[in-house]
Motif scaffolding. Structure first.
Motif, PDB file in Angstrom:
ATOM      1  N   ALA A 381       6.373  28.287   6.273  1.00  0.00           N
ATOM      2  CA  ALA A 381       7.185  27.223   5.666  1.00  0.00           C
ATOM      3  C   ALA A 381       8.644  27.535   5.988  1.00  0.00           C
ATOM      4  CB  ALA A 381       6.970  27.195   4.164  1.00  0.00           C
ATOM      5  N   GLN A 382       9.328  26.590   6.613  1.00  0.00           N
ATOM      6  CA  GLN A 382      10.687  26.874   7.078  1.00  0.00           C
ATOM      7  C   GLN A 382      11.686  25.826   6.611  1.00  0.00           C
ATOM      8  OE1 GLN A 382      10.529  27.373  11.346  1.00  0.00           O
ATOM      9  NE2 GLN A 382       9.251  29.222  11.157  1.00  0.00           N
ATOM     10  N   ILE A 383      12.926  26.287   6.435  1.00  0.00           N
ATOM     11  CA  ILE A 383      14.029  25.358   6.182  1.00  0.00           C
ATOM     12  C   ILE A 383      15.074  25.601   7.262  1.00  0.00           C
ATOM     13  CG2 ILE A 383      15.914  24.775   4.627  1.00  0.00           C
ATOM     14  CD1 ILE A 383      14.068  25.472   2.295  1.00  0.00           C
ATOM     15  N   SER A 411       9.123  32.145  -3.425  1.00  0.00           N
ATOM     16  CA  SER A 411      10.485  31.643  -3.258  1.00  0.00           C
ATOM     17  C   SER A 411      10.723  30.513  -4.268  1.00  0.00           C
ATOM     18  CB  SER A 411      10.682  31.133  -1.841  1.00  0.00           C
ATOM     19  OG  SER A 411       9.968  29.911  -1.700  1.00  0.00           O
ATOM     20  N   GLU A 412      11.942  30.020  -4.314  1.00  0.00           N
ATOM     21  CA  GLU A 412      12.227  28.911  -5.250  1.00  0.00           C
ATOM     22  C   GLU A 412      11.517  27.627  -4.841  1.00  0.00           C
ATOM     23  OE1 GLU A 412      16.321  27.421  -4.783  1.00  0.00           O
ATOM     24  OE2 GLU A 412      16.595  28.983  -3.252  1.00  0.00           O
ATOM     25  N   HIS A 413      11.048  27.585  -3.568  1.00  0.00           N
ATOM     26  CA  HIS A 413      10.377  26.372  -3.090  1.00  0.00           C
ATOM     27  C   HIS A 413       8.864  26.466  -3.204  1.00  0.00           C
ATOM     28  CE1 HIS A 413      14.335  25.681  -1.378  1.00  0.00           C
ATOM     29  NE2 HIS A 413      14.245  26.857  -0.765  1.00  0.00           N
ATOM     30  N   HIS A 414       8.374  27.516  -3.866  1.00  0.00           N
ATOM     31  CA  HIS A 414       6.953  27.844  -3.871  1.00  0.00           C
ATOM     32  C   HIS A 414       6.066  26.650  -4.256  1.00  0.00           C
ATOM     33  CE1 HIS A 414       3.553  30.582  -3.951  1.00  0.00           C
ATOM     34  NE2 HIS A 414       3.255  30.196  -5.182  1.00  0.00           N
ATOM     35  N   ASP A 415       6.386  26.025  -5.391  1.00  0.00           N
ATOM     36  CA  ASP A 415       5.517  24.943  -5.879  1.00  0.00           C
ATOM     37  C   ASP A 415       5.488  23.756  -4.921  1.00  0.00           C
ATOM     38  OD1 ASP A 415       4.925  26.488  -8.005  1.00  0.00           O
ATOM     39  OD2 ASP A 415       6.445  25.588  -9.333  1.00  0.00           O
ATOM     40  N   ARG A 416       6.673  23.461  -4.358  1.00  0.00           N
ATOM     41  CA  ARG A 416       6.731  22.348  -3.404  1.00  0.00           C
ATOM     42  C   ARG A 416       5.914  22.662  -2.159  1.00  0.00           C
ATOM     43  NH1 ARG A 416      12.534  22.024  -2.237  1.00  0.00           N
ATOM     44  NH2 ARG A 416      11.995  20.839  -0.371  1.00  0.00           N
TER      45      ARG A 416
END
Ligand SMILES: [Zn+2]
Length: 434
Positions: A381-383, A411-416
């Motif tokens: 998963a990348q930003i 990470s803070e984006h885990h759930d998404r």
């Protein structure tokens, strides 16, 4: 402890017949060990001989050269700190009956500020040795209150002691000096003893001379340094005995036996003849030793370097193989990509990408070779092109097995990330169905 066998009984009997230490011997000990000290406190001198105190300038000169006490006229040595007592062992070497006797005395000097120091001499051990080197020691009892100090003697009679660890330690206590007027068994003279102890304790040197032909030869040929290593490097002494004899024939004295043995090991390593005086009797041992040592180090380094290269190449081949297999298995998934506004999630496409992923997120996806897991699809998963989490999807159950960010944490984006994968799981299933 009562004497237990004939040997001990005989020794105890003979021990009683030994004369006490003579006035002459006491005087020798006093002259050898008694020290006149000055100590300095609050810039004033204290004479530990008579207790006088006075001011003396400059203090530095007292510290460097000592000083003469204005009250008692004694020349005093400076001492930073004086314990309440200073102790030294010395030995009287004599014979009794058919025995060699080493009488061990403790010289103690006591100090008290503002008082003249005092001293005492007490006999604390006797080592009795027959002409075969068999040894039995009589000892005072040691103070059992202090487990650490093996030489806190309590006084009392000299008796045989049980063979405990501390007993053996105490047997090895050496004498700082040996009183003149030594008497030794004729066999010790025959075996090379010429009156010098070379810093060895008498009981050690005599035992060696009576039990080891090699010790006898080493003493007679003046190879004192090798003699000192006869036990600690006993294997080397035996192994290189012929080389030692060649040194003796060439009047070559080994001054540093430990380095010399290392040097002979190096000669052996390089296939040099350790019977050739040209090699084994170097005028400058340290230099020759260092030349060979550096040469050997260079060889070992080169060997390590080659080994490293080989290892790298093996790893390269392994990765190549993994790369091929991984591609063969997972290429059908490579076109998959899930996106929302910010995140994009896609499979890792090469071993290099696994490595990068592990390097950025500090987890074990590369080390533990997740690319070999046939039943998992590993996605990143990348930003903006930077990995934030690595996802393992089970290709059997179409479930997220794990998804981990930096240092294996979410990470803070885990759930998404999880919901994005779940919502698009069908795409993965479709590839499997083809
Ligand atoms: Zn004085």
């Amino acid at each position: 402890m009562k004497p237990k066998n004939k040997f001990q009984r005989k020794i105890c009997e003979l021990s009683k017949q030994l004369p006490p230490i003579s006035e002459k011997q006491k005087y020798w000990a006093f002259k050898s060990f008694y020290e006149d000290y000055v100590v300095i406190s609050r810039n004033r001198c204290f004479c530990l001989d008579c207790g006088h105190k006075w001011e003396e300038k400059p203090i530095l000169s007292v510290k460097l050269c000592g000083v003469t006490c204005p009250a008692c006229g004694q020349k005093l040595k400076f001492k930073e700190r004086v314990n309440w007592r200073e102790q030294t062992y010395f030995a009287i070497v004599t014979t009794k009956g058919d025995f060699q006797v080493i009488r061990m005395f403790l010289f103690s000097q006591f100090f008290k500020m503002k008082k003249a120091s005092d001293f005492s001499i007490s006999e604390v051990m006797q080592h009795w040795m027959d002409d075969k080197g068999n040894i039995e020691s009589l000892m005072q009892r040691a103070n059992s209150m202090s487990g650490v100090a093996i030489d806190q003697w309590t006084g009392g009679d000299l008796e045989p002691r049980t063979d405990t660890y501390t007993h053996r330690l105490r047997q090895e206590i050496g004498a700082w000096k040996v009183c003149p007027g030594r008497r030794v068994l004729p066999i010790l003279r025959r075996n090379g003893f010429r009156g010098h102890f070379y810093g060895f304790s008498p009981q050690w040197l005599f035992t060696e001379l009576l039990t080891s032909n090699r010790a006898e030869t080493l003493l007679k040929t003046n190879q004192i340094s090798i003699l000192a290593h006869i036990n600690s490097r006993g294997r080397d002494v035996g192994y290189y005995w012929k080389s030692i004899n060649i040194c003796n024939r060439n009047n070559y004295i080994v001054k540093d036996a430990s380095m010399w043995f290392d040097y002979l090991d190096l000669l052996t390593y390089f296939g040099k003849d350790v019977r050739n005086p040209k090699f084994i009797c170097p005028p400058n041992l340290r230099r020759e030793h260092d030349i060979l040592m550096n040469k050997k180090n260079r060889i070992l380094e080169e060997r390590r370097r080659v080994e490293d290269e080989k290892q790298k190449y093996r790893e390269y081949l392994k990765n190549l193989k993994h790369q091929e297999e991984y591609k063969k298995e997972k290429a059908p998934f490579f076109s998959i990509k899930f996106k929302d506004n910010e995140l994009s999630i896609m499979p890792l496409k090469s071993i290099d990408e696994f490595k990068r992923e592990a390097d950025v997120l500090h987890h074990c996806v590369f080390t533990n070779e997740y690319f070999t897991k046939k039943e998992s699809l590993i996605m990143s998963a990348q930003i903006k092109g930077e990995p934030v989490e690595t996802i393992e999807v089970s290709l059997k159950e179409f479930k997220v097995v794990q998804s981990r960010g930096k240092h294996n944490r979410a990470s803070e984006h885990h759930d998404r990330i999880l919901s994005l994968v779940r919502n698009n799981m069908e795409q993965i299933a479709n590839v499997m169905a083809v």
